[in-house]
Design a protein around this motif. Structure first.
Motif, mmCIF file in Angstrom:
data_model
loop_
_atom_site.group_PDB
_atom_site.id
_atom_site.type_symbol
_atom_site.label_atom_id
_atom_site.label_comp_id
_atom_site.label_asym_id
_atom_site.label_seq_id
_atom_site.Cartn_x
_atom_site.Cartn_y
_atom_site.Cartn_z
ATOM 1 N N LEU A 189 0.762 -1.251 0.077
ATOM 2 C CA LEU A 189 -0.021 0.047 -0.003
ATOM 3 C C LEU A 189 0.944 1.331 0.140
ATOM 4 N N GLY A 190 0.324 2.310 -0.438
ATOM 5 C CA GLY A 190 1.221 3.572 -0.521
ATOM 6 C C GLY A 190 0.251 4.807 -0.348
ATOM 7 N N TRP A 191 0.649 5.982 -0.028
ATOM 8 C CA TRP A 191 0.109 7.339 0.197
ATOM 9 C C TRP A 191 0.884 7.903 -0.963
ATOM 10 N N PHE A 192 0.047 8.677 -1.910
ATOM 11 C CA PHE A 192 0.727 9.692 -2.828
ATOM 12 C C PHE A 192 0.096 10.778 -2.427
ATOM 13 N N ARG A 193 0.469 12.243 -3.358
ATOM 14 C CA ARG A 193 -0.075 13.352 -3.313
ATOM 15 C C ARG A 193 0.266 13.973 -4.368
ATOM 16 N N GLN A 194 -0.531 14.968 -4.923
ATOM 17 C CA GLN A 194 -0.711 15.861 -5.883
ATOM 18 C C GLN A 194 -1.183 17.024 -5.431
ATOM 19 N N ALA A 195 -0.172 18.290 -5.868
ATOM 20 C CA ALA A 195 -0.679 19.572 -5.865
ATOM 21 C C ALA A 195 -0.813 20.175 -7.082
ATOM 22 N N PRO A 196 -1.383 21.348 -6.927
ATOM 23 C CA PRO A 196 -2.009 21.680 -8.467
ATOM 24 C C PRO A 196 -0.654 22.281 -9.333
ATOM 25 N N GLY A 197 -0.708 21.731 -10.344
ATOM 26 C CA GLY A 197 0.008 21.896 -11.332
ATOM 27 C C GLY A 197 1.409 21.186 -11.261
ATOM 28 N N ASN B 203 2.654 14.802 11.150
ATOM 29 C CA ASN B 203 2.740 15.554 12.041
ATOM 30 C C ASN B 203 3.560 16.838 11.508
ATOM 31 N N ASP B 204 3.592 17.832 12.433
ATOM 32 C CA ASP B 204 4.628 19.004 12.041
ATOM 33 C C ASP B 204 4.495 19.421 10.470
ATOM 34 N N LEU B 205 3.122 19.531 10.230
ATOM 35 C CA LEU B 205 2.704 19.816 8.919
ATOM 36 C C LEU B 205 3.321 21.369 8.438
ATOM 37 N N LYS B 206 3.683 21.301 6.978
ATOM 38 C CA LYS B 206 4.275 22.367 6.335
ATOM 39 C C LYS B 206 3.495 22.832 5.297
ATOM 40 N N PRO B 207 3.607 23.983 4.787
ATOM 41 C CA PRO B 207 2.700 24.620 3.879
ATOM 42 C C PRO B 207 2.924 23.586 2.557
ATOM 43 N N GLU B 208 4.086 23.385 2.321
ATOM 44 C CA GLU B 208 4.494 22.337 1.121
ATOM 45 C C GLU B 208 3.764 21.082 1.346
ATOM 46 N N ASP B 209 3.190 20.481 2.180
ATOM 47 C CA ASP B 209 2.437 19.406 2.423
ATOM 48 C C ASP B 209 1.167 19.460 1.851
ATOM 49 N N THR B 210 0.470 20.780 1.499
ATOM 50 C CA THR B 210 -0.879 20.817 1.043
ATOM 51 C C THR B 210 -0.921 20.159 -0.401
ATOM 52 N N ALA B 211 -1.883 19.546 -0.573
ATOM 53 C CA ALA B 211 -1.932 18.756 -1.850
ATOM 54 C C ALA B 211 -3.165 17.824 -1.560
ATOM 55 N N MET B 212 -3.675 17.167 -2.648
ATOM 56 C CA MET B 212 -4.675 16.119 -2.427
ATOM 57 C C MET B 212 -3.903 14.699 -2.224
ATOM 58 N N TYR B 213 -4.137 13.890 -1.204
ATOM 59 C CA TYR B 213 -3.500 12.701 -0.851
ATOM 60 C C TYR B 213 -4.561 11.548 -1.336
ATOM 61 N N TYR B 214 -3.800 10.567 -2.003
ATOM 62 C CA TYR B 214 -4.384 9.492 -2.649
ATOM 63 C C TYR B 214 -3.775 8.264 -2.031
ATOM 64 N N CYS B 215 -4.721 7.096 -1.375
ATOM 65 C CA CYS B 215 -4.027 5.774 -1.230
ATOM 66 C C CYS B 215 -4.038 4.987 -2.336
ATOM 67 N N ALA B 216 -3.166 3.848 -2.330
ATOM 68 C CA ALA B 216 -3.079 3.220 -3.609
ATOM 69 C C ALA B 216 -2.607 1.732 -2.948
ATOM 70 N N ALA B 217 -3.054 0.847 -3.896
ATOM 71 C CA ALA B 217 -2.529 -0.685 -3.586
ATOM 72 C C ALA B 217 -1.965 -1.346 -4.914
ATOM 73 N N GLY B 218 -1.016 -2.151 -4.460
ATOM 74 C CA GLY B 218 -0.485 -2.816 -5.744
ATOM 75 C C GLY B 218 0.414 -4.029 -5.193
ATOM 76 N N GLN B 219 0.852 -5.180 -6.091
ATOM 77 C CA GLN B 219 1.281 -6.414 -5.856
ATOM 78 C C GLN B 219 2.847 -6.169 -6.372
ATOM 79 N N SER B 220 3.151 -5.217 -6.884
ATOM 80 C CA SER B 220 4.672 -5.254 -7.359
ATOM 81 C C SER B 220 5.714 -5.140 -6.064
ATOM 82 N N ILE B 221 6.553 -6.028 -6.236
ATOM 83 C CA ILE B 221 7.788 -5.693 -5.196
ATOM 84 C C ILE B 221 8.401 -4.355 -5.385
ATOM 85 N N LEU B 222 8.146 -3.688 -6.175
ATOM 86 C CA LEU B 222 8.795 -2.393 -6.449
ATOM 87 C C LEU B 222 7.931 -1.188 -5.882
ATOM 88 N N TYR B 223 6.995 -1.657 -5.004
ATOM 89 C CA TYR B 223 6.426 -0.745 -4.260
ATOM 90 C C TYR B 223 7.176 0.343 -3.421
#
Length: 125
Positions: free
Chosen positions: A34-42, A84-104
């Protein structure tokens, strides 16, 4: 049908904390990394953190090391991200994801098959 639903996003000030959760259904949860990803505008989607099948291995982007903690509860089919200790650069849409690759561990979207719709995190100074 696989579904992954994130929750826990919101608006915080610098230094605050949030805990994201992602509940999965329609898949054998403990057979997926499993993973967490994020994407900020642009910007491109970037990997934040990932965790192995039995939670024995965790990986973090340098930008969040020491501040974010990923965990999973296989019995509840839930993935978490404590931020924790959130910063302005953490601003984004956060997505969770699932995969079966060992390259996670590489934290690249390519190695994840199923995705949630995202939850917005906004950090203001």
């Amino acid at each position: 049908q696989v579904q992954m639903v994130e929750s826990g996003g919101g608006s915080k000030q610098v230094g605050g904390s949030l805990r994201l959760a992602c509940i999965a259904s329609g898949l054998t949860f403990d057979e997926y990394a499993l993973g967490w990803f994020r994407q900020a505008p642009g910007k491109e989607r970037e990997g934040v953190s990932s965790i192995g099948w039995s939670a024995d291995s965790t990986y973090y982007a340098d930008s969040v090391k020491g501040r974010f903690t990923i965990s999973r509860d296989n019995a509840k089919k839930t993935l978490y991200l404590q931020m924790n200790d959130l910063k302005p650069e953490d601003t984004a849409m956060y997505y969770c994801a699932a995969g079966q690759s060992i390259l996670y561990r590489l934290l690249t979207p390519l190695h994840f098959k199923y995705w949630g719709q995202g939850t917005q995190v906004t950090v203001s100074s």
